[in-house]
Design an enzyme around this catalytic site. Structure first.
Site, short mmCIF file in Angstrom:
data_model
loop_
_atom_site.label_atom_id
_atom_site.label_comp_id
_atom_site.label_asym_id
_atom_site.label_seq_id
_atom_site.Cartn_x
_atom_site.Cartn_y
_atom_site.Cartn_z
N GLY A 12 -130.84 22.02 -3.52
CA GLY A 12 -130.70 20.89 -4.43
C GLY A 12 -129.29 20.35 -4.47
N HIS A 51 -142.87 20.27 -6.68
CA HIS A 51 -141.60 20.77 -7.21
C HIS A 51 -141.75 20.99 -8.71
CE1 HIS A 51 -137.36 20.97 -8.33
NE2 HIS A 51 -137.10 21.19 -7.06
N SER A 68 -130.40 27.31 -6.78
CA SER A 68 -128.96 27.62 -6.83
C SER A 68 -128.44 28.23 -5.53
CB SER A 68 -128.65 28.54 -8.02
OG SER A 68 -128.92 27.88 -9.25
N GLU A 118 -139.98 20.33 -11.13
CA GLU A 118 -139.64 19.17 -11.96
C GLU A 118 -140.79 18.17 -12.01
OE1 GLU A 118 -135.00 19.93 -10.79
OE2 GLU A 118 -136.07 18.24 -9.87
N LYS A 162 -133.06 14.73 -4.90
CA LYS A 162 -133.62 14.40 -6.22
C LYS A 162 -133.27 12.95 -6.60
CE LYS A 162 -133.52 19.26 -7.43
NZ LYS A 162 -133.37 20.28 -8.49
N GLU A 213 -139.34 28.60 -5.38
CA GLU A 213 -138.22 28.22 -6.23
C GLU A 213 -138.48 28.73 -7.65
OE1 GLU A 213 -135.92 24.45 -4.84
OE2 GLU A 213 -137.85 23.85 -5.60
N GLY A 233 -130.82 24.85 -10.42
CA GLY A 233 -129.71 24.15 -11.06
C GLY A 233 -129.01 24.93 -12.14
N ASN A 262 -132.71 18.49 -0.86
CA ASN A 262 -133.46 17.64 -1.79
C ASN A 262 -132.47 16.93 -2.69
OD1 ASN A 262 -135.18 16.49 -3.65
ND2 ASN A 262 -135.77 18.43 -4.62
#
Length: 251
Positions: free
Chosen positions: A230, A93, A209, A95, A12, A164, A170, A10
């Protein structure tokens, strides 16, 4: 027959046309690592170009709108996403849930629209650090999943679930292998409650991560069917390291 491990990158909100070199390198590596199904979800501006440059890997989108069309400035429908060359879409997701206040119902509606347009879907779920510390992680994630899954008949074979934990995305933090295995088992039980026997074929990915150093351990769980990656997917070198770990585990 068990499905191949599924490793999805991904990107992003990263990437211009210069990043296509990374996609080409990942595509070449995937040709040598056929025990793994590899895919990338670049930003919408690169879906068409990535599909043209990468022949072997899957190419998908990071979101779509639930409506077929209309006065939704800046949004992209599932049909448009499919037309651009995507074969799947990532939905829900954390986010998107956090920064765009997307609810489980929003994710469910988008998933139904994506399936109707001919896309496969990856539905993301995960708890916050506070929810885990309160001992509510499995309950929260099960409820999120049940509310986000499309109720479309026979949808199970076109769905992937990505667990996730929000606090691991991250941050460099990862849950223990035991925690991952326990959560994936709980997710499988929820899938069975919705889709019955068809749930056995749905892959459950881990994300948060993931890197080449920890991938083998995280992917070894009996219910871990791959990874949603990610930052480590932005470089062919780091992403391919994860694919290699998945291929080695599949032997």
């Amino acid at each position: 027959m068990a499905k191949r491990p599924y490793i999805v990158g991904n990107w992003k909100m990263h990437g211009t046309r210069s990043m296509l070199a990374e996609a080409r390198a990942i595509d070449r590596a995937a040709e040598r690592l056929m025990k793994v199904e590899v895919a990338l979800a670049p930003p919408a501006t690169l879906i068409h170009a990535t599909r043209k440059e990468a022949d072997l890997i899957g190419v998908g989108a990071q979101d779509c709108h639930a409506a077929e069309g209309g006065a939704y400035t800046g949004d992209i429908s599932a049909a448009m996403t499919k037309d651009a060359g995507a074969g799947f879409v990532i939905l829900g997701h954390s986010e998107r849930r956090t920064y765009h206040q997307e609810t489980d119902a929003d994710v469910q509606a988008k998933a139904a629209s994506a399936l109707a347009a001919g896309l496969n879907v990856i539905i993301c779920i995960g708890e916050t650090e506070a929810q885990r510390e309160a001992g509510e992680a499995e309950k929260i994630v099960a409820a999120q999943l049940a509310g986000s899954l499309p109720q479309t008949p026979d949808a199970g074979d076109r769905i992937t679930v990505a667990y996730e934990p929000v606090w691991a995305i991250g941050t460099g933090k990862t849950p223990t292998v035991d925690d991952v295995n326990a959560m994936h088992k709980a997710i499988r039980e929820t899938l069975h409650s919705v889709y019955g026997d068809a749930a056995s074929e749905i892959r459950i990915l881990y994300g948060g991560s993931v890197n080449a150093q920890n991938a083998a351990e995280l992917l070894a769980g009996p219910e871990v069917g791959g990874a949603l990656v990610g930052g480590a997917s932005l470089s062919a070198e780091s992403f391919v390291g994860i694919v290699v770990a998945a291929a080695d585990g599949a032997e």
